[in-house]
Design a protein around this motif. Structure first.
Motif, PDB file in Angstrom:
ATOM      1  N   ALA A  96      -1.000  59.743  58.454  1.00 53.43           N
ATOM      2  CA  ALA A  96      -0.603  58.868  57.348  1.00 53.43           C
ATOM      3  C   ALA A  96      -1.701  57.873  56.986  1.00 53.43           C
ATOM      4  N   LEU A  97      -2.463  57.428  57.981  1.00 51.10           N
ATOM      5  CA  LEU A  97      -3.507  56.426  57.745  1.00 51.10           C
ATOM      6  C   LEU A  97      -4.815  57.034  57.245  1.00 51.10           C
ATOM      7  N   LEU A  98      -5.156  58.224  57.722  1.00 54.43           N
ATOM      8  CA  LEU A  98      -6.517  58.732  57.544  1.00 54.43           C
ATOM      9  C   LEU A  98      -6.644  59.972  56.671  1.00 54.43           C
ATOM     10  N   THR A 104      -1.093  65.870  53.272  1.00 52.31           N
ATOM     11  CA  THR A 104      -0.352  65.569  54.505  1.00 52.31           C
ATOM     12  C   THR A 104       0.878  66.443  54.730  1.00 52.31           C
ATOM     13  N   ARG A 105       1.405  67.038  53.694  1.00 55.59           N
ATOM     14  CA  ARG A 105       2.686  67.742  53.840  1.00 55.59           C
ATOM     15  C   ARG A 105       2.619  68.830  54.920  1.00 55.59           C
ATOM     16  N   GLY A 367      10.732  59.666  62.595  1.00 62.38           N
ATOM     17  CA  GLY A 367       9.524  58.911  62.268  1.00 62.38           C
ATOM     18  C   GLY A 367       8.545  59.738  61.459  1.00 62.38           C
ATOM     19  N   ILE A 368       8.399  61.000  61.824  1.00 64.89           N
ATOM     20  CA  ILE A 368       7.504  61.890  61.079  1.00 64.89           C
ATOM     21  C   ILE A 368       8.004  62.073  59.654  1.00 64.89           C
ATOM     22  N   ASP A 369       9.318  62.286  59.505  1.00 62.59           N
ATOM     23  CA  ASP A 369       9.893  62.444  58.164  1.00 62.59           C
ATOM     24  C   ASP A 369       9.694  61.180  57.321  1.00 62.59           C
ATOM     25  N   THR A 370       9.832  60.031  57.938  1.00 67.72           N
ATOM     26  CA  THR A 370       9.642  58.770  57.215  1.00 67.72           C
ATOM     27  C   THR A 370       8.206  58.633  56.718  1.00 67.72           C
ATOM     28  N   LEU A 371       7.249  58.955  57.587  1.00 62.15           N
ATOM     29  CA  LEU A 371       5.839  58.892  57.183  1.00 62.15           C
ATOM     30  C   LEU A 371       5.529  59.914  56.097  1.00 62.15           C
ATOM     31  N   LYS A 378       1.530  55.339  51.280  1.00 61.42           N
ATOM     32  CA  LYS A 378       1.603  53.885  51.161  1.00 61.42           C
ATOM     33  C   LYS A 378       0.747  53.157  52.189  1.00 61.42           C
ATOM     34  N   ILE A 379       0.432  53.811  53.290  1.00 59.39           N
ATOM     35  CA  ILE A 379      -0.393  53.140  54.299  1.00 59.39           C
ATOM     36  C   ILE A 379      -1.749  53.838  54.455  1.00 59.39           C
ATOM     37  N   PHE A 380      -2.072  54.737  53.523  1.00 62.73           N
ATOM     38  CA  PHE A 380      -3.349  55.447  53.575  1.00 62.73           C
ATOM     39  C   PHE A 380      -4.507  54.461  53.413  1.00 62.73           C
TER      40      PHE A 380
END
Length: 653
Positions: A96-98, A104-105, A367-371, A378-380
């Motif tokens: 999610a960050l990088l 990402t999907r 947690g994975i589904d939320t990310l 949003k946090i990329f």
């Protein structure tokens, strides 16, 4: 049974073998050239796992079947799940960050599959090549081997209970099943190598080999064998395996046999030994045992570290290798000390263990589904969330308006693979101006040749030669005076001598049923083009050969998201770019030297300064949609240059 328990108690030599295996895999993943067969460390793990798991089951054979099964599965969950959940959870946060949100999907999907031991089947279904680009950019692609082991752990205890591990029939039945799996693996390696690599039935023989050995040992096998010679033979074969095992041919069967046999020899050498010494150097023993104790944690954490470096700074400099090693060992040690060991040494009651395991699994999954959905992008942390817009990817957005076949129009035949397709926007514009009808005959990865084909899954890509033969014959039958035939394909990969890193090509090429050398393949292709050019000219047509575009060193998606070094880390060196271009251009120019019936068009000279590729043009538009395909913008920028080429050659007026 007490004697059996004594004999299958803790053996430091097994941890030393685990240490060798994980270091081999780690070195291979750092740089394949350093240890070309290092991936065979996974096969060493498989054999050890089968041996140790069988010992664990035998050690509890006095219990009731229900106690044996529930106890075994609980021990496996306690051993595997906590560190796996931590690794997958942290890796998902790293994604999610990088990683750009457009990519990402599929990675989050891999993370979910890893949670319940389905990664290997997931990658096999996607026909993912473990040795290719996709796997190198997926921080969870290494979990395929855990999937194989977890599926083995699921069925193997049931199998042993069914056949009766203490009965005489157990060993021959298990040996028969192992040979059947080996036979399946041999067949799949030839006919369906992706399935052979990833699926548990094809790997069952490696895991069960350790089990067969332990059952044989408990029945008195091998007591007369010389331990020194077994050690020498085992370590010699293990060295041979990690140095010489080929990922390109005959793997996993019979390619993995060397690693499997080496492990079996060493397991036999250490069985019942009175001395704890298994190497002549005490310091090396201790280091390997320490790595062995850390092996599961190191295997889990090293690959995400390497992949995230590839997504950002890259991993092609000495200081980056040091960062990769430090982070990998540091995270592995922390996970081992803070997660793996406390869970194993201080187990709770069974209901609590089952309940907490289920809760942790569900929490991580949510947690994975939320990310992946609610917080997607949003946090990329990168500079460009959509580094390669969809409208720059020709296969996704471009619609050819002149790809029709009205009989009264002049025809333009485009033949090749996706490296022909990326010229469609350019050709479409020109076709509109001169009333051409474009007839595109494209097949992925296909060299337009009736006599030569590439290797696909360690076999000749026969569909390519069949496709090309039919297309070339149809063009010759339907060609009218003034028509244009254009050939373009991924020649840099198919017939080039080096890649973007300057490494020698490993392309395998076939003529009929025979593998031929790269030089022979180039000569054969030139001869075929010369003959076809003469045929096209005799029918009044024009043959144009397009020089392949020099590729990038890294994906533009990464270069645009993380513009470290001003994009210089994304392009090959000028000397390598020059060599790649020369290989492709000289091959096609040989055709024009042999006959005046063909023309060579070189897009590199119009797109790049001094043939050195760049991610973007001077006006800021993308040159590439990936590492080797042109963007829509770049293809359209070629319109005036290709039009002038056609005018200069008097192909149009």
């Amino acid at each position: 049974m007490s004697e059996a328990k004594r004999r299958i108690s803790y053996r430091p030599d097994i941890d030393a073998m685990r240490g060798i295996a994980v270091l081999a895999v780690f070195i291979y993943h750092l740089n394949e050239a350093w240890l070309p067969g290092g991936f065979a460390g996974v096969d060493i793990f498989f054999v050890i796992s089968g041996y140790v798991v069988t010992g664990s089951l035998i050690g509890h054979s006095t219990e009731t079947p229900w106690q044996q099964l529930s106890g075994f599965y609980l021990r496996r969950i306690r051993r595997i799940l906590p560190n796996l959940l931590a690794s997958v959870g942290v890796t998902s946060l790293g994604i999610a960050l990088l990683v750009p949100p457009t990519e990402t999907r599929g990675l989050f999907n891999s993370a979910v599959k890893a949670l319940y031991g389905w990664s290997n089947n997931h990658f096999a279904a996607k026909a993912t090549d473990y040795f290719g680009l996709d796997s190198n950019l997926n921080p969870l692609s290494h979990t395929w081997s855990l999937g194989v082991e977890e599926q083995f752990y699921l069925i193997f205890p049931l199998l042993l209970l069914l056949i009766g591990v203490s009965r005489k029939r157990a060993l021959p039945i298990l040996l028969g099943l192992s040979l059947a799996s080996l036979g399946l693996s041999l067949w799949w390696t030839q006919e369906a190598p992706i399935l052979a690599f990833f699926l548990m039935p094809s790997r069952f023989w490696e895991l069960s080999a350790g089990s067969v050995l332990l059952l044989a040992q408990l029945r008195g096998f091998g007591g007369h064998l010389n331990r020194l010679w077994l050690c020498l033979g085992g370590y010699g074969l293990m060295l041979l395996a990690v140095l010489k095992t080929s990922a390109q041919q005959w793997f996993p069967a019979p390619g993995a046999l060397v690693a499997v046999l080496a492990t079996l020899l060493l397991l036999q050498a250490g069985y019942g030994a009175t001395s704890q010494r298994f190497l002549p150097w005490r310091w090396l023993e201790r280091a390997l045992v320490a790595c062995g104790l850390l092996s599961y944690s190191l295997y889990l954490w090293h690959w995400p570290v390497l992949v995230f470096l590839r997504w950002t700074w890259g991993i092609d400099r000495a200081w980056l290798y040091l960062v990769a090693i430090g982070l990998s060992f540091g995270l592995a040690w922390l996970a081992y000390v803070l997660i793996e060991q406390p869970v194993r040494r201080k187990p709770l009651s069974a209901p609590w263990q089952w309940g907490l395991a289920l809760m942790a699994l569900i929490t991580t999954w949510n947690g994975i589904d939320t990310l992946g959905y609610k917080y997607k992008g949003k946090i990329f942390l990168g500079s460009s969330p959509e580094p390669v817009p969809e409208n720059e990817i020709i296969g996704k957005s471009f619609i050819c308006r002149n790809c029709r076949h009205p009989i009264n129009k002049r025809q333009l035949f485009l033949v090749g693979d996706s490296h022909a397709e990326h010229f469609l926007p350019m050709l479409d514009r020109i076709a509109s101006k001169y009333a051409f009808s474009i007839l595109s005959s494209l097949k992925p990865a296909c060299l337009p040749s009736a006599a030569l084909t590439i290797d696909l899954m360690r076999k000749p890509y026969r569909e390519c030669t069949k496709f090309s033969s039919e297309i070339l014959r149809n063009i010759a039958l339907n060609l009218r005076p003034g028509d244009i035939v254009i050939f373009s394909s991924w020649i840099n990969r198919q017939l080039g001598f080096v890649d973007a890193q300057g490494k020698a090509s490993h392309a395998l090429l076939w003529s009929g049923n025979r593998q031929i050398s790269l030089s022979s393949a180039r000569s054969l292709y030139v001869k075929e083009l010369v003959d076809y050019a003469k045929l096209i000219k005799s029918r009044g047509g024009h043959l144009i050969l397009i020089v392949d575009v020099v590729p990038l060193l890294r994906h533009p998606m990464i270069c645009k998201s993380w513009n470290f070094g001003g994009g210089q880390m994304c392009t090959p060196s000028k000397s390598i770019a020059k060599r790649i271009h020369l290989d492709a251009a000289s091959l096609l120019l040989e055709v024009t030297k042999s006959t005046g019936s063909a023309y060579v068009y070189d897009p590199n000279m119009h797109l790049f300064d001094n043939f050195h590729p760049s991610v973007e043009s001077k006006n800021g538009s993308l040159n590439f949609s990936d590492m080797n395909h042109l963007s829509t913008s770049a293809s359209l920028r070629l319109v005036p240059h290709f039009l002038q080429f056609l005018l200069d050659k008097k192909i149009v007026n």
